[in-house]
Design an enzyme around this catalytic site. Structure first.
Site, PDB file in Angstrom:
ATOM      1  N   PHE A   1       0.814  -1.229   0.000  1.00  0.00           N
ATOM      2  CA  PHE A   1       0.000   0.000   0.000  1.00  0.00           C
ATOM      3  C   PHE A   1       0.845   1.276   0.000  1.00  0.00           C
ATOM      4  O   PHE A   1       0.401   2.321   0.435  1.00  0.00           O
ATOM      5  CB  PHE A   1      -0.968   0.033   1.202  1.00  0.00           C
ATOM      6  CG  PHE A   1      -1.749  -1.231   1.377  1.00  0.00           C
ATOM      7  CD1 PHE A   1      -2.648  -1.631   0.410  1.00  0.00           C
ATOM      8  CD2 PHE A   1      -1.563  -2.045   2.493  1.00  0.00           C
ATOM      9  CE1 PHE A   1      -3.366  -2.815   0.553  1.00  0.00           C
ATOM     10  CE2 PHE A   1      -2.260  -3.223   2.641  1.00  0.00           C
ATOM     11  CZ  PHE A   1      -3.165  -3.613   1.665  1.00  0.00           C
ATOM     12  N   ARG A   2       2.105   1.171  -0.399  1.00  0.00           N
ATOM     13  CA  ARG A   2       3.032   2.308  -0.372  1.00  0.00           C
ATOM     14  C   ARG A   2       3.298   2.840   1.042  1.00  0.00           C
ATOM     15  O   ARG A   2       3.600   4.007   1.236  1.00  0.00           O
ATOM     16  CB  ARG A   2       2.537   3.450  -1.291  1.00  0.00           C
ATOM     17  CG  ARG A   2       2.332   2.976  -2.713  1.00  0.00           C
ATOM     18  CD  ARG A   2       2.115   4.085  -3.698  1.00  0.00           C
ATOM     19  NE  ARG A   2       1.916   3.529  -5.028  1.00  0.00           N
ATOM     20  CZ  ARG A   2       2.895   3.200  -5.871  1.00  0.00           C
ATOM     21  NH1 ARG A   2       4.159   3.384  -5.522  1.00  0.00           N
ATOM     22  NH2 ARG A   2       2.630   2.698  -7.046  1.00  0.00           N
ATOM     23  N   TRP A   3       3.174   1.942   2.023  1.00  0.00           N
ATOM     24  CA  TRP A   3       3.546   2.319   3.393  1.00  0.00           C
ATOM     25  C   TRP A   3       5.033   2.018   3.561  1.00  0.00           C
ATOM     26  O   TRP A   3       5.449   1.245   4.428  1.00  0.00           O
ATOM     27  CB  TRP A   3       2.729   1.526   4.421  1.00  0.00           C
ATOM     28  CG  TRP A   3       1.244   1.736   4.341  1.00  0.00           C
ATOM     29  CD1 TRP A   3       0.573   2.602   3.522  1.00  0.00           C
ATOM     30  CD2 TRP A   3       0.247   1.064   5.104  1.00  0.00           C
ATOM     31  NE1 TRP A   3      -0.773   2.516   3.729  1.00  0.00           N
ATOM     32  CE2 TRP A   3      -1.010   1.571   4.699  1.00  0.00           C
ATOM     33  CE3 TRP A   3       0.285   0.084   6.103  1.00  0.00           C
ATOM     34  CZ2 TRP A   3      -2.209   1.131   5.252  1.00  0.00           C
ATOM     35  CZ3 TRP A   3      -0.908  -0.354   6.648  1.00  0.00           C
ATOM     36  CH2 TRP A   3      -2.146   0.169   6.232  1.00  0.00           C
ATOM     37  N   HIS A   4       5.809   2.593   2.692  1.00  0.00           N
ATOM     38  CA  HIS A   4       7.218   2.207   2.600  1.00  0.00           C
ATOM     39  C   HIS A   4       8.006   2.585   3.854  1.00  0.00           C
ATOM     40  O   HIS A   4       7.651   3.522   4.557  1.00  0.00           O
ATOM     41  CB  HIS A   4       7.869   2.893   1.395  1.00  0.00           C
ATOM     42  CG  HIS A   4       7.097   2.718   0.134  1.00  0.00           C
ATOM     43  ND1 HIS A   4       6.674   1.489  -0.306  1.00  0.00           N
ATOM     44  CD2 HIS A   4       6.661   3.621  -0.783  1.00  0.00           C
ATOM     45  CE1 HIS A   4       6.014   1.635  -1.443  1.00  0.00           C
ATOM     46  NE2 HIS A   4       5.981   2.921  -1.745  1.00  0.00           N
TER      47      HIS A   4
END
Ligand SMILES: Cc1cc2nc3c(=O)[nH]c(=O)nc-3n(C[C@H](O)[C@H](O)[C@H](O)COP(=O)(O)O)c2cc1C
Length: 201
Positions: free
Chosen positions: A178-181
């Site tokens: 989820f692009r919670w990088h």
């Protein structure tokens, strides 16, 4: 993030070593390739890939022609940025620092390990200069240096050496769902100590 990388939290070089080791296993070609961004005195940026041939706590070393565009830009402005991007691991490492030419003996030692064809190529290439007659110019110069060094060792050209990029900041980026990088930024203070902070993705 796995447990192994977790233990490297306080030491960017330890973490870099772990990631590089994993990249060597995962990347089919040139896991040591890095993008070098430089900018000339007017602030015009330029980027290109180079190979990181050595790294340790002093910095990251690449080799090149001292008359090339990159070397000219570094002489005008030694502030550079490096980027390792390992596609297959969905990771990048960004390094901001200062580039400085390495000592001659260090460059000599590395040059001596290169294949003869690469050594001759270093002599023949006027890297980044125009070839008015196309590749024939390079072939002609290769032929000349082959004759010049026939039957003897090829010394390092005086116009070819390495640069070491001494880092001031190193950011480790790792893809998460989820692009919670994950982004970890290590920063070196004036006393040389590293501090780590997490950045929003
Ligand atoms: C994977 C890869 C690795 C490269 N490694 C080097 C290198 O170590 N040294 C170098 O001078 N050029 C290397 N090159 C070529 C540079 O990207 C660039 O074309 C050349 O150095 C001239 O750049 P400049 O005109 O900005 O100086 C590499 C290119 C690629 C694609």
């Amino acid at each position: 993030m796995n447990q192994q990388t977790d233990t490297a939290h306080d030491d960017p070089f330890k973490l870099f070593g772990l990631w590089m080791k994993e990249a060597e296993l995962a990347e089919p070609d040139n896991p040591n390739a890095m993008i070098l961004a430089s900018a000339d005195a007017r602030g015009q940026p330029g980027a290109r890939a180079v190979l990181c041939k050595h790294w340790d706590e002093r910095g990251f070393v690449f080799y090149t022609n001292l008359e090339s565009r990159k070397a000219r830009e570094i002489r005008e402005n030694p502030k550079v940025s490096l980027l390792f991007y390992w596609k297959s691991l969905a990771r990048q490492v960004r390094i901001d620092g200062i580039a400085e030419q390495i000592p001659d003996d260090e460059a000599d030692a590395y040059f001596a390990t290169r294949p003869r064809g690469s050594q001759l190529g270093a002599w023949a290439s006027r890297q980044s200069a125009e070839m008015p007659n196309g590749k024939a110019d390079f072939e002609q110069r290769l032929h000349e240096v082959e004759e010049r060094f026939h039957g003897r060792e090829v010394p390092r050209p005086p116009f070819w050496s390495g640069f070491r990029v001494t880092p001031r900041a190193i950011e480790f980026w790792e893809e998460q769902p989820f692009r919670w990088h994950d982004r970890r930024l290590f920063h070196r203070n004036d006393e040389g100590a590293w501090t780590m902070s997490w950045l929003y993705p």
